[in-house]
Structures are given as C-alpha cells and as structure tokens.
Design an enzyme around this catalytic site. Structure first.
Site, PDB file in Angstrom:
ATOM      1  N   GLY A  17       0.821  -1.205   0.000  1.00  0.00           N
ATOM      2  CA  GLY A  17       0.000   0.000   0.000  1.00  0.00           C
ATOM      3  C   GLY A  17       0.849   1.246   0.000  1.00  0.00           C
ATOM      4  O   GLY A  17       0.476   2.274   0.582  1.00  0.00           O
ATOM      5  N   ARG A  20       0.353   5.579  -2.134  1.00  0.00           N
ATOM      6  CA  ARG A  20      -0.327   6.833  -1.793  1.00  0.00           C
ATOM      7  C   ARG A  20      -0.490   6.933  -0.281  1.00  0.00           C
ATOM      8  O   ARG A  20      -0.269   5.985   0.459  1.00  0.00           O
ATOM      9  CB  ARG A  20      -1.697   6.905  -2.475  1.00  0.00           C
ATOM     10  N   ASN A  94       1.392  -2.283   5.316  1.00  0.00           N
ATOM     11  CA  ASN A  94       0.579  -1.079   5.454  1.00  0.00           C
ATOM     12  C   ASN A  94      -0.746  -1.142   4.690  1.00  0.00           C
ATOM     13  O   ASN A  94      -1.637  -0.325   4.933  1.00  0.00           O
ATOM     14  CB  ASN A  94       1.405   0.116   4.958  1.00  0.00           C
ATOM     15  N   SER A 146      -3.627   1.382  14.041  1.00  0.00           N
ATOM     16  CA  SER A 146      -4.361   2.655  14.040  1.00  0.00           C
ATOM     17  C   SER A 146      -4.638   3.049  15.475  1.00  0.00           C
ATOM     18  O   SER A 146      -4.604   2.204  16.390  1.00  0.00           O
ATOM     19  CB  SER A 146      -5.688   2.480  13.287  1.00  0.00           C
ATOM     20  N   TYR A 159     -13.528  -2.193  11.712  1.00  0.00           N
ATOM     21  CA  TYR A 159     -12.206  -1.608  11.508  1.00  0.00           C
ATOM     22  C   TYR A 159     -11.399  -1.666  12.808  1.00  0.00           C
ATOM     23  O   TYR A 159     -10.232  -2.070  12.810  1.00  0.00           O
ATOM     24  CB  TYR A 159     -12.354  -0.161  11.035  1.00  0.00           C
ATOM     25  N   ALA A 161     -11.843  -3.727  15.273  1.00  0.00           N
ATOM     26  CA  ALA A 161     -11.521  -5.128  15.545  1.00  0.00           C
ATOM     27  C   ALA A 161     -10.284  -5.557  14.767  1.00  0.00           C
ATOM     28  O   ALA A 161      -9.396  -6.238  15.299  1.00  0.00           O
ATOM     29  CB  ALA A 161     -12.708  -6.020  15.184  1.00  0.00           C
ATOM     30  N   LYS A 163      -7.850  -3.658  13.648  1.00  0.00           N
ATOM     31  CA  LYS A 163      -6.648  -2.952  14.081  1.00  0.00           C
ATOM     32  C   LYS A 163      -6.223  -3.344  15.496  1.00  0.00           C
ATOM     33  O   LYS A 163      -5.020  -3.377  15.804  1.00  0.00           O
ATOM     34  CB  LYS A 163      -6.863  -1.443  13.965  1.00  0.00           C
TER      35      LYS A 163
END
Length: 264
Positions: A17, A20, A94, A146, A159, A161, A163
């Site tokens: 990833g 960008r 990432n 995160s 999300y 969960a 992270k």
C-alpha cells in the site's frame, strides 16, 4: 532523520500500500534514510507511481502487484524479492481498507472484506516475510494498525476489531522471533489527511453535522480528538517507521503518532 544512527544504507525495504497516503510517506522516509524501497499494491498504477517516487529520490525501487488476501500472491511477491534482490531487511505491512457501518447495519460481507485485508493480509505478509528474514537472522517488520486499534470508534467496529487484532498479533509474533534478530512492531497513525478522513466519502464528510461542510467537520474533529489540535501527516508516520527500522531493541510495541489522542 539525516543522522547516521538512522541510516538505512544497503537495506532493502518493502511497503505494501505504498503508492499513496501514509504508505507513500513511509516509502519516502525510508528512501531518504538510504534504503531501496519496493512498492507493493493491488493497483498496478499506484505501485508504479510509488516506485517512481522512490526512484526520483535516487534509490532503487520496484513496483509489485500483490493481493495481500491471497497466500499464493503474497508468497510469489516474497519469492520474487528473494530472487531479484537477495534480501528483505524491512517490511512495512501497510495495505488496508476502511468502511463505515453501525452494528445493526454492518453486513457479514463488509466484515469479511475488511478483516481479509487488514488482518488476514498482515498475517500472510508476516508469515512469508519471516520465512525469508530467518535465513538472514535479521529483519524489521512494521505493521500498520491505528489509533482505532487502541480506542474503539462508533460505526467502525469492524475496523477497530481488525486494528486491535493487528496489535495483538504483532505482540505475539514479536516474542516468537525475538532471539532471531527480527523485531516486529505496530505503527498506530492518528488522524491523517488521507482518503480515510478527507473528502465527502471520508470520515470527516460522513461525520459532518447538519449544515456543516466537510472542511468544517475536518477542523472540528482535529480540535475535538487531538490535544495538539492539528492532524498528523504521512511524513510523521515515515519518521516513526525509520526509527522502528533502526532500533534493535524495540519489539512487540504499538506506537501511536496521534498528537496525544491515545493519552486518554
């Protein structure tokens, strides 16, 4: 990061990833520290764009197309790196996705799709990377989690969960490889002005109050969430990754770059 203690000269790094957003900021920082940086992405155009950005900094690079959800795709990536580059010193896992959904509205498909990329993808990448790093008895793995991996957010249960899972997984495997010259840490970005947050379909747009513009929502969220009152940048994340890649005794940690948000 120009200090010699943060030099990554002669190191080969991989960033999934990396074309960008946060990934691009990480790739730039690694290249500026002297590493050759390979950019892997599901999107070939983004992978090529990221590799070109690294090359513009005078470092060697390669664009790699990978689907981190698929073990055969991940293993093919690592096999290719071993054949072409002969080493993999730093791996930044990432690649990630985000979507919104309240607990009653969240579909099983949404849950599975997000977990497949954010958690399964990290597992598959780490598994393949460690097999190669063990041969050299050296490696630095950084998994992107995160602040949502430390503090739950409403409408982001899936999300969060994924992270939270990345942090637990990182801590566990760090202990498995701790005596083999391999460190494993998690990076926890705060609020960064990338596609996850900005725009009408980003969180600041979706969480705008009635009559509030996306720009106003973005400004409000910075002030309400962050003690420093301002968002973090991809460059901030890159600086932390360079530090993690250079620190021999830092392992099993989940370090937040979040302007003080996770202080509580």
């Amino acid at each position: 990061m120009a200090d010699s203690q943060f030099s990554l000269s002669e190191r080969v790094a991989l960033v999934t990833g990396g074309g960008r957003g946060i990934g691009a900021g990480i790739a730039k920082a690694l290249a500026e520290a002297g590493a050759d940086v390979l950019i892997a992405d599901y999107n070939v155009a983004l992978a090529e764009e990221g590799a070109a950005a690294v090359a513009s900094l005078g470092r060697k690079s390669e664009a790699i197309v990978v689907d981190v959800r698929k073990p055969e795709s991940v293993q093919a990536m690592i096999d290719s790196i071993e054949k072409t580059w002969g080493q993999l010193d730093i791996a930044v896992n990432n690649a990630g996705v985000v979507s919104l959904g309240g607990i009653e509205d969240l579909s099983v498909e949404q849950w599975d799709d997000l977990i497949d990329v954010n958690l399964r993808g990290v597992f598959l990448c780490c598994q393949a990377e460690i097999r190669l790093m063990r041969k050299a008895r050296f490696g630095r793995i950084i998994n992107t989690s995160s602040i949502a991996g430390k503090v739950g957010f409403p409408n982001l249960s899936h999300y969060s969960a994924s992270k939270f899972g990345v942090i637990g997984f990182t801590n566990a495997i760090a202990k498995e490889v701790a005596k083999e010259g391999i460190t494993v840490n998690a990076l926890c970005p705060g609020i960064v002005a990338t596609g996850m947050w900005r725009g009408e379909t980003g969180l600041s747009g979706l969480w705008a109050l009635p009559g509030e513009t996306e720009e106003q929502s973005w400004a409000r969220h910075q002030q309400s969430f962050l003690p420093q009152g301002e968002a973090q940048t991809p460059e901030d994340m890159g600086q932390m990754v360079v530090y993690m890649a250079c620190a021999p005794h830092l392992t099993g940690q989940a370090l937040a770059v979040d302007g003080g948000f996770s202080l509580g």
